[in-house]
Motif scaffolding. Sequence first.
Motif, PDB file in Angstrom:
ATOM      1  N   CYS A  37       2.458  -2.173  -3.020  1.00  0.00           N
ATOM      2  CA  CYS A  37       1.182  -2.541  -3.370  1.00  0.00           C
ATOM      3  C   CYS A  37       0.552  -1.012  -3.612  1.00  0.00           C
ATOM      4  O   CYS A  37       0.966   0.036  -3.381  1.00  0.00           O
ATOM      5  CB  CYS A  37       0.534  -3.313  -2.519  1.00  0.00           C
TER       6      CYS A  37
ATOM      7  N   CYS B  76       2.204   0.262   5.358  1.00  0.00           N
ATOM      8  CA  CYS B  76       1.131  -0.140   4.650  1.00  0.00           C
ATOM      9  C   CYS B  76       0.099  -1.018   5.209  1.00  0.00           C
ATOM     10  O   CYS B  76       0.320  -1.979   5.708  1.00  0.00           O
ATOM     11  CB  CYS B  76       1.495  -0.851   3.252  1.00  0.00           C
TER      12      CYS B  76
ATOM     13  N   CYS C  85       0.315  -4.518   2.852  1.00  0.00           N
ATOM     14  CA  CYS C  85       1.134  -5.499   2.481  1.00  0.00           C
ATOM     15  C   CYS C  85       2.348  -5.527   3.606  1.00  0.00           C
ATOM     16  O   CYS C  85       3.062  -6.233   3.791  1.00  0.00           O
ATOM     17  CB  CYS C  85       1.986  -5.174   1.238  1.00  0.00           C
TER      18      CYS C  85
ATOM     19  N   CYS D  46       0.334   1.076  -0.787  1.00  0.00           N
ATOM     20  CA  CYS D  46       1.740   1.691  -0.441  1.00  0.00           C
ATOM     21  C   CYS D  46       1.835   3.227  -1.021  1.00  0.00           C
ATOM     22  O   CYS D  46       2.296   4.153  -0.556  1.00  0.00           O
ATOM     23  CB  CYS D  46       2.838   1.038  -0.982  1.00  0.00           C
TER      24      CYS D  46
HETATM   25 ZN   LIG Z   1       1.593  -2.034   0.414  1.00  0.00          ZN
END
Ligand SMILES: [Zn+2]
Length: 257
Positions: free
Chosen positions: A179, A251, A254, A182
């Motif tokens: 995502c 992260c 996510c 990240c």
């Molecule tokens: Zn992420």
Amino acid sequence: MNLSPEQIQRYARHIMLKEIGGPGQQKLLGAKVAMIGAGGLGGPAALYLAAAGVGSIRLIDDDDVSLSNLQRQILFSSEEVGLSKVQCGEKRLTSLNPDCKVSAVNHRFAPENAAECIGDADFILDGSDSFQTRFDVNQFCHENNRTLISGAVGRWTGQVSVFKSGRPKNEDAQDKLPCYRCLTPQLPETEVSCAEIGVIGPLTGIIGARMAMETVKEITNAGQSMAGRLWIYDALSGDSRNIKLPVDPACPCCSSN
Ligand SMILES: [Zn+2]
């Protein structure tokens, strides 16, 4: 949904492409897209998507057109200084292509009004000018399983990527896609906007058009998705490159940890 004779003529150059064809054009006509920010990136992206026959575009922005926008924001004209960006955008896109239903959402995107702003759009283009907004858009897209097409510019460089971290196939760790967070886990200590550092006008057209390009590919499944890759363009050198974006196991958005 069958294409009318007028639509067959309007979209003839798409229909002859084997990756698009009549079925791809019908997917475009049925697609629902939301644009966060109707400025330097959102403008060219929206113009190309409307021209391409995307059936529904929501323009989300609470700004008015200012004189300093016109050096790059090609959705607007000098006569429109002081008027609402999304209302001017709605007028322009509708006159470009009546197949495109445009909704003017005169709000600044925030977590409280996210669902109202985005509605049922499946493809979200983020051309906003703040990291907090980018984080909020990413969170919404991850949680609600929407495809995020993200673009950014500053001075002479720009970047584009696609994020599909919320996709169900992500359940399988092997297929997990990154995502936006990240890539950028934390807010930068000092945020600089184009108003402070400047941006070269045509760059916003390149990055906005590239966002529209990747959106068309996602809608029609043409070619290779940019999900998991980041495209970086340096206008001064004329060089561009793709870098691989790994999933960050820590992260803040996510990661399941
Ligand atoms: Zn992420």
